[in-house]
Enzyme design. Structure first.
Site, short mmCIF file in Angstrom:
data_model
loop_
_atom_site.label_atom_id
_atom_site.label_comp_id
_atom_site.label_asym_id
_atom_site.label_seq_id
_atom_site.Cartn_x
_atom_site.Cartn_y
_atom_site.Cartn_z
N CYS A 2 6.29 -43.65 40.09
CA CYS A 2 5.10 -42.95 40.54
C CYS A 2 5.39 -41.46 40.51
O CYS A 2 6.53 -41.04 40.43
CB CYS A 2 4.76 -43.38 41.95
SG CYS A 2 4.80 -45.15 42.16
N ARG A 27 3.79 -40.74 34.73
CA ARG A 27 4.70 -41.56 35.53
C ARG A 27 3.97 -42.75 36.17
O ARG A 27 4.58 -43.55 36.87
CB ARG A 27 5.33 -40.72 36.65
CG ARG A 27 6.17 -39.58 36.15
CD ARG A 27 6.76 -38.82 37.30
NE ARG A 27 7.73 -39.62 38.01
CZ ARG A 27 9.02 -39.61 37.77
NH1 ARG A 27 9.50 -38.83 36.84
NH2 ARG A 27 9.85 -40.36 38.44
N TRP A 74 2.18 -46.16 40.00
CA TRP A 74 2.49 -47.20 39.00
C TRP A 74 2.87 -48.41 39.82
O TRP A 74 3.94 -48.45 40.43
CB TRP A 74 3.64 -46.72 38.14
CG TRP A 74 3.91 -47.53 36.91
CD1 TRP A 74 3.29 -47.41 35.70
CD2 TRP A 74 4.90 -48.56 36.75
NE1 TRP A 74 3.84 -48.30 34.81
CE2 TRP A 74 4.82 -49.01 35.42
CE3 TRP A 74 5.84 -49.14 37.60
CZ2 TRP A 74 5.63 -50.01 34.91
CZ3 TRP A 74 6.66 -50.15 37.09
CH2 TRP A 74 6.55 -50.57 35.77
N ASN A 98 7.98 -42.91 45.86
CA ASN A 98 8.31 -43.37 44.51
C ASN A 98 9.61 -44.15 44.65
O ASN A 98 10.57 -43.64 45.20
CB ASN A 98 8.49 -42.14 43.61
CG ASN A 98 8.99 -42.48 42.23
OD1 ASN A 98 8.80 -43.60 41.76
ND2 ASN A 98 9.61 -41.52 41.58
N GLY A 99 9.63 -45.40 44.19
CA GLY A 99 10.85 -46.20 44.31
C GLY A 99 10.51 -47.58 44.83
O GLY A 99 9.33 -47.98 44.84
N GLU A 493 13.28 -49.45 16.53
CA GLU A 493 12.51 -48.37 17.15
C GLU A 493 11.08 -48.37 16.61
O GLU A 493 10.14 -48.12 17.36
CB GLU A 493 13.22 -47.01 16.90
CG GLU A 493 12.45 -45.78 17.32
CD GLU A 493 12.10 -45.72 18.81
OE1 GLU A 493 12.57 -46.57 19.60
OE2 GLU A 493 11.32 -44.82 19.17
N LYS A 497 7.87 -48.68 19.00
CA LYS A 497 6.77 -47.71 19.02
C LYS A 497 5.44 -48.43 18.86
O LYS A 497 4.50 -48.19 19.59
CB LYS A 497 6.88 -46.70 17.87
CG LYS A 497 7.90 -45.61 17.95
CD LYS A 497 7.57 -44.49 18.89
CE LYS A 497 7.95 -44.85 20.29
NZ LYS A 497 9.31 -44.77 20.69
N GLU A 500 4.50 -50.49 21.91
CA GLU A 500 4.21 -49.67 23.09
C GLU A 500 2.79 -49.09 23.06
O GLU A 500 2.12 -49.05 24.07
CB GLU A 500 5.20 -48.50 23.18
CG GLU A 500 6.54 -48.85 23.80
CD GLU A 500 7.44 -47.64 23.98
OE1 GLU A 500 8.08 -47.54 25.03
OE2 GLU A 500 7.52 -46.79 23.06
N HIS A 516 17.33 -66.59 8.38
CA HIS A 516 17.95 -67.49 9.36
C HIS A 516 16.96 -67.86 10.46
O HIS A 516 17.36 -68.11 11.60
CB HIS A 516 19.20 -66.83 9.95
CG HIS A 516 20.27 -66.56 8.93
ND1 HIS A 516 20.89 -67.57 8.24
CD2 HIS A 516 20.79 -65.41 8.46
CE1 HIS A 516 21.77 -67.05 7.39
NE2 HIS A 516 21.72 -65.73 7.51
N LYS A 613 6.84 -43.38 31.88
CA LYS A 613 7.77 -42.59 31.09
C LYS A 613 9.21 -42.77 31.54
O LYS A 613 10.11 -42.94 30.74
CB LYS A 613 7.37 -41.11 31.21
CG LYS A 613 8.26 -40.17 30.42
CD LYS A 613 7.74 -39.98 29.04
CE LYS A 613 8.66 -39.21 28.15
NZ LYS A 613 8.73 -39.80 26.81
C1 G6P Z 1 10.84 -46.47 29.58
C2 G6P Z 1 9.90 -45.95 28.51
C3 G6P Z 1 10.61 -45.99 27.15
C4 G6P Z 1 11.90 -45.21 27.24
C5 G6P Z 1 12.81 -45.78 28.32
C6 G6P Z 1 14.08 -44.97 28.54
O1 G6P Z 1 11.01 -47.84 29.44
O2 G6P Z 1 8.71 -46.71 28.45
O3 G6P Z 1 9.75 -45.41 26.18
O4 G6P Z 1 12.54 -45.24 26.00
O5 G6P Z 1 12.11 -45.80 29.56
O6 G6P Z 1 13.77 -43.72 29.11
P1 G6P Z 1 14.82 -42.55 29.24
O7 G6P Z 1 14.12 -41.49 30.03
O8 G6P Z 1 16.02 -43.09 29.94
O9 G6P Z 1 15.15 -42.11 27.86
#
Ligand code: G6P
Length: 618
Positions: A2, A27, A74, A98-99, A493, A497, A500, A516, A613
């Site tokens: 959050c 966040r 969140w 937050n936490g 990756e 992407k 996500e 396989h 994020k």
């Molecule tokens: C979250 C985000 C990802 C990100 C990951 C690591 O899961 O949704 O997009 O790659 O955190 O975040 P960081 O800040 O540790 O790179």
């Protein structure tokens, strides 16, 4: 995950809190709320299941005052609704959190037995009850009761937190103390902003940069009392701590979309500059190597490294996988990457001659931070590859390298993925030149690094075409991504992407694994994005394309060298760099593909559903 923000000073805090929350929406954004102290000694509270903009427009005109606290949520405990939104208020006390409070159920039961009445399903409400109680407020009495613990609000917060197990970044307002905010941190970031006769508290500097550049990052286990004219920090057991404020470098344009429709697209387009910034001052032409000032590892120590283990989550993990390959290739040191979220729970064997590297854009990801602490507890040497300056991982590691990518606002990583790969190229070059990478190879890698910004610009020039392909591919229910060795983390990756931001099912496989198992799913209704660089494995990749085509699977190939149109339905040509650096370029078209697929599907690109994020909770 959050966002929290607070302000204390003589001006009306409401616009400041709303502006700060808007910056923190990445966040979490399923509900938002504010609490401010009013002139008559009470609190005004407004919270709702809405975005920050909605909160602002629904505030009554008389909703003014200060100090104040704000929150964007969140959800972890209890669904997003008006009641579960923060702040949580008990009598004169309002709390934003937050936490995760791990013993919330136990505390809740105990408080209820003592007469407390809970209204929400959140773990955070427990904090409000505990603090109100420790501050002398008894249930059933009026919120204006005088009294409180002898040490005032700070002492009440301290007492309350001794009962709590879990993570928190909190800001607390008590109507009986209208000159202060009390904040505390354990596992979730809290930063104080120092203004001119005003102070700010936030979970991220993004909420403060418009008002001040002078900040103090709280450490875990610290409590701060913040007044308009200054702050005092101490440990949970009341020992005073000292902090020198640090100056944050921030370009305000980084916090605005600057004419782009989405931050994600803006950040994809920033990448030529991101790479330049990651390289700036770090290439040492004379010795054909890289110089990384914050590493704190001299040449003799570097020679003694027998293994490298890279840890991160999500895109940071995949960038770590690119990094491990670079280190093996250029430095010939065995290296691998692992999800920090798994590593921390599996009682890892920690070796003295292994260099551990924690990768994190935010520097606050709970799982990665927990892995760092577990490693350090066992005597492991950990360095960080981090973007956010002053973040917990940056501070707790023995040394490290900053990405200098500037703030990344879109939830999904693009420019920081690229910057992380560039930093790993520098680290691999540095370690390689200490081990046995030749000067000629060093010079070759440096030339390749210098070429990256221009080559990324070339790829960005193909955006229109990639957008057309994305539009078309967004009509399928999902996609495979395949790559081999250097292309494998890029495929992962790329799939990350796409899922996500577009919410399409996307799965990545090493191209070699396709037959396989996954090949069973390949057919006309499941397209494959294949990463096909011009390297020693090209023929192998081409035979994978043949296997897919034989099952009438549609293929988008991203790579080098014109492909036979019978093998790939569509091709995105990527400029050729050195083989070791090619992965950095190959991921850029996949970012654009994901972005435009999400736009086609009408998704909220910068704030994908269910994601935040930086995940600062378990
Ligand atoms: C979250 C985000 C990802 C990100 C990951 C690591 O899961 O949704 O997009 O790659 O955190 O975040 P960081 O800040 O540790 O790179």
């Amino acid at each position: 995950m959050c966002g929290i923000v607070a302000h204390v000073g003589s001006r009306d805090c409401v616009p400041i809190l709303l502006e700060g929350l808007a910056q923190l929406e990445y966040r979490g954004y399923d509900s938002a709320g504010l609490a401010v102290a009013n002139r008559s000694g009470g609190l005004r509270v407004h919270k709702a299941k809405t975005r920050v903009a909605g909160l602002g427009s629904s505030l009554p005109a008389r909703f003014k005052g200060g100090p104040g606290i704000g929150h964007t949520r969140w959800a972890t405990h209890g669904e997003p609704n008006d009641i579960n939104a923060h702040p949580h208020v008990v009598g004169p006390v309002a709390v934003v959190h937050n936490g995760i409070i791990e013993n919330a159920d136990e505390l809740r039961a105990k408080l209820i037995a003592e007469g407390a009445e809970f209204v929400s399903e959140t773990d955070s409400e427990v904090l409000a009850h505990l603090i109100a109680r420790a501050g002398g407020y008894l249930p059933g009495s009026s919120g204006d009761d005088p009294g409180g613990a002898s040490g005032g609000l700070e002492e009440a917060v301290r007492q309350a937190l001794t009962a709590v197990v879990g993570t928190y970044g909190i800001a607390v307002l008590d109507a009986r103390y209208p000159d202060r905010i009390v904040a505390a941190r354990n596992g979730s970031p809290v930063v104080l902003g120092i203004g001119d006769k005003e102070m700010f508290v936030a979970s991220d500097v993004a909420a403060l940069v418009r008002y001040t550049r002078q900040v103090v990052h709280l450490d875990d286990g610290e409590v701060a009392t913040v007044r308009a004219d200054g702050f005092h920090t101490s440990t949970l057991d009341a020992r005073t701590t000292t902090h020198e404020p640090s100056l944050i470098e921030a370009d305000l344009r980084a916090y605005s979309a600057d004419g782009y429709t989405h931050f994600m697209r803006k950040e994809i387009h920033e990448q030529p500059r991101t790479v330049e910034r990651a390289l700036r001052g770090r290439l040492e032409e004379r010795f054909h190597t890289a110089h990384l000032g914050g590493l704190n590892i001299d040449a003799r120590q570097a020679r003694a490294i027998r293994r490298v283990k890279i840890l991160g989550c999500g895109s940071a993990y995949y960038a770590g996988q690119v990094g491990a390959q670079l280190i093996e290739e250029l430095a010939r040191i065995p290296a691998d990457a692992e999800a920090a979220s798994e590593f921390r729970y599996r009682n890892p064997v920690v070796e003295a001659d292994t260099l551990y590297i924690a990768v994190s854009q935010s520097g606050e990801t709970h799982d990665t931070l927990a892995a760092v602490r577990e490693l350090q507890r066992k005597g492991g040497r950990v360095i960080g590859v981090v973007n956010a300056v002053g973040s917990a991982i940056a501070r707790e590691c023995e040394g490290g390298v900053y990405l200098h990518a500037g703030p990344e606002i879109s939830v999904t990583s693009t420019k920081t993925f690229t910057a992380t790969c560039v930093v790993f190229s520098l680290l691999a070059l540095h370690l390689g030149r200490i081990h046995d990478l030749s000067p000629a190879d060093g010079a070759r890698v440096i030339a390749g690094l210098r070429a990256l910004p221009g080559q990324i610009t070339e790829i960005l020039g193909q955006e229109e075409r990639i957008a057309e392909l994305a539009k078309d591919l967004a009509g399928y229910h999902g996609m495979f991504f395949v790559g081999r060795v250097r292309g494998w983390p890029i495929a992962r990756e790329g799939a990350q992407k796409l899922k996500e931001v577009s919410y399409l099912h996307a799965e990545a496989y090493p191209a070699s694994e396709l037959k396989h198992g996954p090949l069973a799913l390949v057919g006309p209704d499941l397209p494959t994005v294949a990463v096909v660089p011009e390297d020693e494995l090209r023929d192998k990749n081409i035979s994978t394309l043949g296997e897919i085509k034989a099952r009438r699977g549609r293929i988008l190939a991203v790579g080098h060298g014109t492909l036979d149109p019978r093998l790939a339905d569509d091709v995105v040509e990527v400029p050729k760099n050195e083989p070791e650096l090619d992965p950095i370029l190959l991921s850029v078209p996949l970012q654009l593909l994901a972005y435009h697929a999400a736009v086609t599907l009408g998704n909220d690109v910068d704030k994908p559903r269910n994601l935040a994020k930086s995940v600062t909770v378990e």
